[in-house]
Design a protein around this motif. Structure first.
Motif, short mmCIF file in Angstrom:
data_model
loop_
_atom_site.label_atom_id
_atom_site.label_comp_id
_atom_site.label_asym_id
_atom_site.label_seq_id
_atom_site.Cartn_x
_atom_site.Cartn_y
_atom_site.Cartn_z
N THR A 47 66.93 98.10 88.45
CA THR A 47 66.38 98.06 86.90
C THR A 47 65.25 99.07 86.67
OG1 THR A 47 66.82 95.50 86.82
CG2 THR A 47 65.27 96.58 84.99
N THR A 48 65.33 99.96 85.75
CA THR A 48 64.34 100.94 85.44
C THR A 48 63.59 100.22 84.11
OG1 THR A 48 65.87 102.21 84.21
CG2 THR A 48 65.31 102.77 86.56
N TRP A 49 62.38 100.88 83.94
CA TRP A 49 61.58 100.29 82.77
C TRP A 49 60.97 101.26 82.03
CZ3 TRP A 49 56.32 100.59 82.86
CH2 TRP A 49 55.82 100.94 84.08
N ASP A 50 60.39 101.10 80.76
CA ASP A 50 59.89 102.01 80.16
C ASP A 50 58.97 101.09 79.00
OD1 ASP A 50 60.03 104.32 77.26
OD2 ASP A 50 58.99 104.81 79.21
N VAL A 60 59.00 97.20 75.69
CA VAL A 60 59.28 97.39 77.19
C VAL A 60 60.70 97.49 77.01
CG1 VAL A 60 59.18 96.65 79.44
CG2 VAL A 60 57.25 95.93 77.73
N SER A 61 61.32 98.50 77.62
CA SER A 61 62.73 98.79 77.58
C SER A 61 63.15 98.63 79.00
CB SER A 61 63.07 100.24 77.19
OG SER A 61 62.73 100.32 75.65
N LEU A 62 64.22 97.89 79.08
CA LEU A 62 64.72 97.45 80.48
C LEU A 62 66.27 98.21 80.55
CD1 LEU A 62 63.70 93.99 81.22
CD2 LEU A 62 62.29 96.08 81.75
N SER A 63 66.66 98.62 81.70
CA SER A 63 67.97 99.35 81.72
C SER A 63 68.36 99.09 83.46
CB SER A 63 68.06 100.75 81.35
OG SER A 63 67.37 101.57 82.23
N GLY A 64 69.47 99.13 83.54
CA GLY A 64 70.34 98.78 84.70
C GLY A 64 71.17 97.78 84.80
N GLN A 92 68.53 95.04 75.60
CA GLN A 92 67.49 94.56 76.57
C GLN A 92 65.79 95.24 76.43
OE1 GLN A 92 68.50 92.09 78.00
NE2 GLN A 92 70.70 92.41 77.81
N THR A 93 65.48 95.15 75.29
CA THR A 93 64.25 95.47 74.91
C THR A 93 63.21 94.31 74.39
OG1 THR A 93 65.09 97.69 73.87
CG2 THR A 93 62.80 96.88 73.30
N LEU A 94 62.20 94.18 74.89
CA LEU A 94 60.99 93.26 74.96
C LEU A 94 60.22 93.73 73.92
CD1 LEU A 94 60.95 90.26 76.13
CD2 LEU A 94 59.19 91.38 77.91
N THR A 95 59.94 92.98 73.09
CA THR A 95 59.03 93.46 71.73
C THR A 95 57.73 92.53 71.93
OG1 THR A 95 60.59 94.42 70.39
CG2 THR A 95 58.39 93.96 69.60
#
Length: 777
Positions: A47-50, A60-64, A92-95
Motif C-alpha cells: 500500500t502507498t499513501w499520499d 489521505v489517499s491510499l492505493s494498492g 480509498q481516500t480518508l478525509t
C-alpha cells in the motif's frame, strides 16, 4: 552465526507472508496526548499513501491491495477538540475534518503503519521533493552547480552573495533566464570543495526492515535509560558541553513538574509522551511515571557533623523579610529523610503546605520511615515494577504486598545499596521481610547479605528475618530462634511472636498454651497501638486451632467493635469454617445458637455452605434454609443447589428436590436423585441409579425393597442374598398344606424346614444393620 541468523529471518518472513497477504482491511485508531492527537493507519503490504493538507481539512489517499478502511475505532479514546470528523471517500481516500488550527506530521513505523500526529499550530509548508537522488537535485544557486556526490560540509566557508547588476536607467527588465551566466568558481576553491567532499565517508548501506526495527527498539531503550538516569541525577554532564550551548538551548519552557535540565539533555518527569526532538535539534527525553520527582535518596560524602548540618539547614528556612523559603524547607525535609527521621520530615513538609508531586513523594517516604509502611494513598503503590528507586519505595509503602505484584527486584537491590547508612540499617530488614512474606526467599537473602557486609551490628529485625527464612526452608517455625527474639521483649518481639504463631497455624498444627499466653500478654502490653489488631486476630485463631471455640468466640465478640471491616470478615470466616469442620455436635450447636449473629453476618458463600451442611446433618432444617436461600456463583452455587435438594428431601418435598436437581450432573447429583426415588417408592429406579454411581450396598438395599430376588441372588456378597435364595426356593417348591384338617407329617416337616431357613436368613440380614439405642449410650 550470521548465516544462521539470515536463514532464520528468511524463514520467519516466509511464515508471515500468507497472513500479510490476507490483511486487506486498513484499520484506523487514535489516541490523545497532551500536545497532540495521534492517528495510526495500518497499511497492508504494497500500500502507498499520499497526504494533502489544507486549513481545517486533510486527505489521505491510499492505493494498492487495500479493499476497505475501518474507522469504527477512531473516537473510542479521543475527544473531538482536534479532530472533528473522519470519513471514507470513494477511491480509498480518508478525509479528516479538523477542529483546530492544526498541522499534521506524518511518519511511518516500518512499512505497515502510517502515523499522523495532529499538533497545534499552522499547517506545515509543503516538503521539498526528495524522491530524486541528492546529486541530481538542482542547487539553489546556479553558481554552486558542482558535480559533487555529497553536500558541502558546514565547515566550508559560504560563498559570498553576488546580486545581479542593476539594469541601466530607462531599460526594461529582462527575463532572468536570459541573463548572462554568473562568473565561474575559481579553480582553487572548486578543488578545495571537491577534496573536502570526497574525504567524507561513504553513506552506510540502507538497513533491512528487521535491522531498522531492532535499531528503533535499541534507540528507544537507550533514550528511556538516559532519561531515567537524568531525572534521578545519575548523569555526570560535561561542563564543556554546557559552555558550548547558548542560553536559549540550556532552557526549557516552564511547565508543571519540570526538572532542571542538564546541558544537552532535557528530562521531563511528569509526562508519558515518547521522546520528541526539542529546540535546536536536542532530544527532550520525556520520562515516565517511574522517574522520581523528589531528589534521589543516595549516600553522599559527609559535609560536617549532624548538628552543624541541621543548624545550617534550619537557619535557612526563613529568608529575607522573614519569608519562608520553600526550597530550604525541602532541603531540610530531605536531610531528615536521609537520616531516617520520618516524623521530623513530615513536620517540615506540613509546615510548607505545598502540594506538588515532589512533596507528595517525600511525605510518603516520611510516613514509611515513621510507620514501616505508608498507611495512606501513596504515589508509589503502582511503581514496584519500575527500573528506578521508585520500586524500593513502592514495596516499602505496601504492607502487605498484594498477591501477584510485579516487582523489579534488580532495581530494588540497586536502590538499597545506594541508600545512606542510617536508612540502609533501618529499611533493609523491613525490605527483606516484605520479600519473605511473598515467598521470595532468594531476594531476601541477597538483601540480608548486603546488610551483613555493610553494617557491623546485627539488629533484632535482621534476626527475625533470618528466623523466618529458616522457617521457610524447614517447613516449620524455628522455635529456638524465635524464642530468643521474643524473650528480649523489645520493639520486634511482638511482631516475631505474630510470625511464629502464623507459621505454626499455616503448618496445620495447634498452637501451644504457652504461646497463647504470650499473645494475651503482648495484646495487653500493646493496647491502642497498630499491632494490637494483629495480636487479637492471631490469638483468636490460636484458640480455634486447639478446639477452644468458646474462648475464641468470646474474644471475637469483645474485640469486634475495634476491628476494621476486612479484619472482622476474615476472623468471622475463619472461625465459622473451623467450627463447622472440627467442633463436636454438642459444641457446634451450643456455640452456633449463642453466637448466631457473629457466624451468620459477612461470611462468604463457601463458608455459609459448610455451616448449612452441619445444620442439615443435625436436623436444624429452618436454620439451614436461611443460609441456602440466597443464590451463589460457581462451585458454591452448585453446592448450594444440592443442599437445597437435601433440605427438600428432609422436608418430604420430592417435587421441589427434583426441581433443584434439574440440569445438574455428577455423582453427587445422581445420588440425591436415587434418594429421591426411594422417597417416592420407586425402588427399581433407585437401584439403577445407585449401581450407576458404584454404590453397590445402597443398590442391594433398594433391590431388597423392590423384591428383586434375581438381582440379589447374583450378588452373593449382598446382605439379602441368602434371603433371596430362600424366597426363590420356596416359591419354586411351595409346601402344600390342606385347607381343612391337619397337614400330613411330610408337609409339616417341610413347613418347619422352610421356617427355619427363613428365620436364619432374616437373622443374617438383621445382623448387618446397626441400630443405636439409648442403652448403647
Amino acid at each position: 552465526m550470521s548465516g544462521r541468523l539470515g536463514t532464520g529471518l528468511l524463514a520467519l518472513l516466509l511464515m508471515l507472508l500468507p497472513g500479510l497477504a490476507l490483511a486487506q482491511v486498513s484499520v484506523v485508531r487514535a489516541g490523545d496526548h497532551a500536545a497532540f492527537t495521534r492517528l495510526t493507519i495500518s497499511l497492508p503490504r504494497g500500500t502507498t499513501w499520499d497526504l494533502v493538507q489544507s486549513p481545517g481539512r486533510a486527505t489521505v489517499s491510499l492505493s494498492g491491495t487495500i479493499q476497505s478502511i475501518d474507522i469504527s475505532q477512531v473516537f473510542e479514546r479521543i475527544q473531538r477538540d482536534r479532530l472533528r470528523e473522519v470519513t471514507v471517500e470513494p477511491g480509498q481516500t480518508l478525509t479528516l475534518e479538523l477542529a483546530c488550527l492544526c498541522r499534521i506530521e506524518p511518519s511511518t513505523y516500518g512499512t505497515q503503519l502510517l502515523i499522523l500526529d495532529l499538533r497545534d499550530g499552522p499547517p506545515l509548508p509543503q516538503r521539498p521533493d526528495i524522491s530524486m537522488p541528492l546529486a541530481d537535485r538542482p542547487l539553489a544557486d546556479p553558481r554552486a552547480n558542482l558535480s559533487l556526490a555529497q553536500p558541502v560540509p558546514p565547515q566550508m566557508p559560504a560563498l559570498p552573495a553576488m546580486p545581479p547588476p542593476d539594469p541601466p536607467e530607462g531599460a526594461m527588465a529582462t527575463d532572468p533566464t536570459s541573463a548572462p551566466p554568473p562568473p565561474e568558481i575559481p579553480a582553487p576553491l572548486r578543488s578545495f570543495a571537491e577534496a573536502r567532499v570526497n574525504a567524507l565517508p561513504d553513506l552506510p548501506a540502507p538497513l533491512s526492515e528487521t535491522e531498522e526495527r531492532l535499531a528503533r527498539q535499541l534507540e528507544d531503550s537507550l533514550l528511556r535509560a538516559i532519561g531515567g538516569a537524568a531525572t534521578e541525577g545519575l548523569l555526570q554532564t560535561d561542563p564543556r558541553g554546557a559552555a558550548a550551548l547558548s542560553a536559549e538551548e540550556r532552557s526549557l519552557p516552564a511547565s508543571d513538574d519540570t526538572a532542571t535540565a542538564d546541558p544537552g539533555v532535557a528530562a521531563l518527569t511528569a509526562t508519558l509522551e515518547d521522546a520528541q526532538p526539542g529546540p535546536s535539534n536536542r532530544f527532550v527525553l520525556s520520562g515516565d511515571d517511574c522517574a522520581l520527582a523528589m531528589p534521589p535518596t543516595v549516600s553522599t560524602e559527609e559535609t560536617g557533623a549532624f548538628s552543624d548540618q541541621l543548624a545550617r539547614l534550619r537557619s535557612a528556612l526563613v529568608g529575607e523579610f522573614d519569608r519562608p523559603d520553600p526550597r530550604a524547607h525541602l532541603e531540610l525535609a530531605q536531610f531528615y529523610i536521609s537520616q531516617g527521621f520520618g516524623a521530623e520530615a513530615r513536620s517540615v513538609l506540613d509546615a510548607l503546605a505545598l502540594d506538588t508531586r515532589e512533596t507528595r513523594e517525600m511525605a510518603s517516604v516520611a510516613r514509611i520511615l515513621e510507620y514501616g509502611h505508608d498507611p495512606q494513598d501513596n504515589p508509589f503503590a503502582s511503581r514496584t515494577d519500575c527500573d528506578s528507586e521508585a520500586a524500593l519505595w513502592g514495596i516499602l509503602a505496601l504492607d502487605p504486598l498484594p498477591p501477584g505484584q510485579d516487582i523489579d527486584t534488580v532495581a530494588v537491590k540497586r536502590a538499597m545499596m545506594t541508600l545512606p547508612d542510617p536508612l540502609k540499617r533501618y529499611l533493609g530488614p523491613i525490605l527483606a521481610q516484605r520479600f519473605v512474606s511473598i515467598d521470595e526467599g532468594d531476594t531476601a537473602r541477597d538483601l540480608m547479605r548486603v546488610l551483613e557486609r555493610e553494617t557491623e551490628i546485627t539488629s533484632p529485625r535482621q534476626e527475625m528475618v533470618a528466623a523466618r527464612l529458616e522457617s521457610q526452608d524447614s517447613g516449620q517455625p524455628d522455635r529456638t530462634a524465635y524464642h530468643e527474639i521474643i524473650a528480649n521483649n523489645d520493639d520486634v518481639s511482638a511482631e516475631a511472636l505474630l510470625h511464629y504463631t502464623e507459621d505454626t497455624l499455616a503448618g496445620g498444627k495447634p498452637v501451644d498454651p504457652e504461646t497463647i499466653g504470650l499473645l494475651e500478654s503482648f495484646r495487653a502490653q500493646y493496647r491502642d497501638t497498630p499491632i494490637e489488631a494483629g495480636l487479637t486476630r492471631t490469638e483468636i485463631a490460636a484458640h480455634s486451632s486447639t478446639g477452644n471455640f468458646t474462648a475464641a468466640y468470646d474474644l471475637f465478640e469483645a474485640a469486634q467493635a475495634e476491628m476494621t471491616g476486612p479484619d472482622r470478615a476474615k476472623v468471622a470466616d475463619s472461625l465459622a469454617r473451623n467450627l463447622s469442620m472440627n467442633a463436636s455436635d454438642a459444641a457446634f450447636a451450643r456455640l452456633y445458637f449463642r453466637h448466631t449473629p457473629l457466624i451468620r453476618d459477612g461470611i462468604p458463600p463457601e463458608t455459609a455452605n459448610l455451616v448449612a451442611d452441619r445444620l442439615l446433618s443435625l436436623g436444624f432444617l429452618d436454620e439451614a434454609a436461611g443460609y441456602l436461600a440466597p443464590g451463589a456463583e460457581g462451585d458454591a452455587g452448585r453446592s448450594r443447589r444440592l443442599m437445597r435438594a437435601r433440605l427438600a428431601l428432609a422436608q418430604n418435598l420430592p417435587r421441589q428436590a427434583e426441581g433443584e436437581l434439574t440440569g445438574l450432573t455428577g455423582r453427587d447429583a445422581d445420588r440425591l436423585r436415587a434418594e429421591l426415588r426411594l422417597k417416592t417408592n420407586d425402588f427399581l429406579g433407585a437401584e439403577t441409579l445407585f449401581r450407576a454411581i458404584g454404590e453397590t450396598e445402597a443398590a442391594d438395599s433398594a433391590a431388597l425393597l423392590a423384591r428383586d430376588w434375581s438381582t440379589l441372588q447374583s450378588s452373593q456378597a449382598a446382605p439379602g442374598a441368602t434371603l433371596a435364595d430362600v424366597v426363590t426356593t420356596q416359591e419354586a417348591a411351595p409346601v402344600d398344606l390342606p385347607a381343612l384338617g391337619p397337614p400330613s407329617l411330610t408337609a409339616s416337616r417341610d413347613a418347619l424346614s422352610q421356617s427355619a431357613e427363613t428365620r436364619n436368613a432374616l437373622q443374617k440380614l438383621l445382623s448387618t444393620l446397626q441400630v443405636d439405642t439409648a442403652l448403647d449410650q
